[in-house]
Design an enzyme around this catalytic site. Structure first.
Site, PDB file in Angstrom:
ATOM      1  N   ASP A 123      57.868 -41.769 -29.779  1.00 26.99           N
ATOM      2  CA  ASP A 123      56.792 -41.548 -28.622  1.00 26.99           C
ATOM      3  C   ASP A 123      57.134 -42.811 -27.658  1.00 26.99           C
ATOM      4  OD1 ASP A 123      55.234 -40.530 -26.769  1.00 26.99           O
ATOM      5  OD2 ASP A 123      53.661 -40.220 -28.330  1.00 26.99           O
ATOM      6  N   LYS A 163      56.113 -32.442 -32.363  1.00 28.91           N
ATOM      7  CA  LYS A 163      55.284 -33.865 -32.604  1.00 28.91           C
ATOM      8  C   LYS A 163      53.789 -33.491 -32.794  1.00 28.91           C
ATOM      9  CE  LYS A 163      54.578 -33.182 -27.242  1.00 28.91           C
ATOM     10  NZ  LYS A 163      55.014 -33.752 -25.904  1.00 28.91           N
ATOM     11  N   HIS A 164      53.127 -34.768 -33.030  1.00 30.41           N
ATOM     12  CA  HIS A 164      53.567 -36.037 -33.196  1.00 30.41           C
ATOM     13  C   HIS A 164      53.331 -36.512 -34.544  1.00 30.41           C
ATOM     14  CE1 HIS A 164      51.766 -35.340 -29.131  1.00 30.41           C
ATOM     15  NE2 HIS A 164      52.481 -36.237 -28.968  1.00 30.41           N
ATOM     16  N   ASP A 171      58.466 -33.098 -20.695  1.00 36.65           N
ATOM     17  CA  ASP A 171      57.317 -32.868 -21.530  1.00 36.65           C
ATOM     18  C   ASP A 171      56.977 -31.677 -20.788  1.00 36.65           C
ATOM     19  OD1 ASP A 171      56.670 -34.842 -23.366  1.00 36.65           O
ATOM     20  OD2 ASP A 171      56.837 -36.066 -21.633  1.00 36.65           O
ATOM     21  N   ARG A 181      55.538 -30.859 -16.558  1.00 36.49           N
ATOM     22  CA  ARG A 181      56.014 -31.607 -15.539  1.00 36.49           C
ATOM     23  C   ARG A 181      56.415 -30.663 -14.319  1.00 36.49           C
ATOM     24  NH1 ARG A 181      53.165 -35.095 -17.737  1.00 36.49           N
ATOM     25  NH2 ARG A 181      54.246 -36.146 -19.618  1.00 36.49           N
ATOM     26  N   HIS A 203      47.998 -43.924 -25.783  1.00 40.67           N
ATOM     27  CA  HIS A 203      48.595 -44.319 -24.644  1.00 40.67           C
ATOM     28  C   HIS A 203      48.007 -45.675 -24.188  1.00 40.67           C
ATOM     29  CE1 HIS A 203      49.973 -40.082 -23.634  1.00 40.67           C
ATOM     30  NE2 HIS A 203      50.745 -40.676 -22.835  1.00 40.67           N
ATOM     31  N   ARG A 239      46.253 -28.534 -26.414  1.00 39.57           N
ATOM     32  CA  ARG A 239      47.597 -28.897 -26.849  1.00 39.57           C
ATOM     33  C   ARG A 239      47.937 -28.207 -28.089  1.00 39.57           C
ATOM     34  NH1 ARG A 239      49.056 -34.917 -25.922  1.00 39.57           N
ATOM     35  NH2 ARG A 239      51.221 -34.109 -25.869  1.00 39.57           N
TER      36      ARG A 239
END
Length: 357
Positions: A280, A197-198, A95, A103, A210, A167
């Site tokens: 996801d 996404k998403h 990601d 990352r 999450h 984002r």
């Protein structure tokens, strides 16, 4: 089809072949900054012909502990090793959106990328420079699949997981599509698969999937589909990631990741999408807290999902158990063999779009 049904009887060789077809539908995370021929993840890649792996820099529940990424040279060695051990082409994914979702961080020696919100304040020329640099960073690191860009609309300023983390490019579909295409073109130029996404839209939500159940039934609107419609029709969409959001306008029973109505009837049949659908992370609370593993794999595959993501960040899922669970569901008829064949065909088609080295 009768041939395949007969071929996948109870004899071990046939089962082994089916397990490898199931393995092509899996993207999994693992612990470790290096691998050898004796590493568990390497054995699983070889045993099941896994479709992909996902890399993280830190452990989700232990932020100070390194998981897979610590420096450019270390990451390049890791990805090269993974590719050398893989018996079939392997998606090596991260990601790397920019901003807070990255990352490959500057703290580890990588070039920083601004968030989507900041990029949206730039002109197209500057945005292209930003994303060309990002694509080069990924290419140099040996990454061939990026779970980006986000095409969720910033329609809810109180949204903590999309707007709150900057984002989203905009609340306007045309602006979102404009910058998403720039990002995707930069990735494509470096033979990196992009994942939008998403689906069908996470931008209007109030909660974070999450953690648990997220209901967007009263906040979602069809305008959130417009970036997908444009990117599908323009031929830019190779992979689309599902959202773990519940939307009773689309399905009164299941969140989108597990919804045939969302993934097949809407995304495939109505919007005409023919590429790979990836879930996801199926260990996120919105799914894992409400369904058993058997239910998760059966519902997601039957809904039209082609690749199942188990990041092994929020919890740990053994790949042997995962493959055996899906195998049992195929053999007892809960998952049609045709779904496994369809997904394998789409996954193999996807690999023709990138030059695997």
């Amino acid at each position: 089809m009768l041939f395949f049904q007969n071929a996948y009887a109870s004899e071990m060789p046939q089962d082994e072949l089916l397990k490898k077809m199931i393995g092509r539908m899996l993207i999994v995370g693992f612990d470790g900054q290096s691998v050898t021929k004796d590493s568990q993840i390497v054995k699983q890649i070889q045993k099941y012909h896994l479709g992909g792996i996902i890399l993280f820099d830190r452990h989700f529940n232990e932020r100070t502990k390194t998981k897979n990424i610590s420096s450019p040279s270390q990451l390049k060695t890791l990805t090269s090793s993974l590719k050398s051990f893989a018996l079939k082409p392997l998606l090596i994914s991260v990601d790397q959106e920019g901003g807070k979702v990255a990352r490959l961080k500057s703290a580890y020696g990588f070039e920083a990328t601004p968030s989507a919100k900041i990029v949206s304040e730039m002109d197209a020329y500057m945005a292209k420079r930003i994303y060309d640099n990002l694509a080069k960073t990924l290419k140099d690191a040996g990454i061939n699949c990026n779970f980006a860009p986000v095409v969720d609309l910033a329609v809810n300023p109180q949204n903590r997981v999309i707007a709150g983390l900057k984002r989203s490019y905009s609340n306007e579909p045309k602006e979102v599509t404009k910058y998403a295409k720039i990002f995707m073109n930069s990735l494509r130029d470096k033979n990196i698969i992009s994942v939008i996404k998403h689906f069908p839209g996470h931008g209007s939500s109030l909660e974070d999937s999450h953690n648990g159940f997220v209901d967007i039934s009263k906040t979602w609107s069809e305008i959130e589909l417009e970036p997908y419609i444009e990117l599908i029709h323009s031929g830019d969409a190779d992979m689309i990631m599902t959202a773990h959001v519940f939307n009773s306008n689309l399905d009164e029973l299941y969140p989108s990741t597990l919804s045939y109505k969302a993934n097949t009837e809407l995304l495939r049949d109505k919007l005409g999408y023919k590429g790979v659908i990836v879930s996801d992370d199926l260990q996120m609370g919105a799914i894992a807290k409400h369904y058993t593993l058997e239910q998760i794999v059966t519902l997601s595959i039957n809904s039209g999902v082609d690749m199942l993501l188990f990041g092994n960040q929020l919890s740990y899922q053994n790949s042997d158990e995962l493959v055996e669970t899906i195998l049992a569901q195929v053999k007892n008829g809960a998952i049609p063999l045709s779904r496994i064949l369809e997904s394998n065909s789409r996954v193999e088609q996807l690999f023709t779009k990138i030059k695997i080295k």
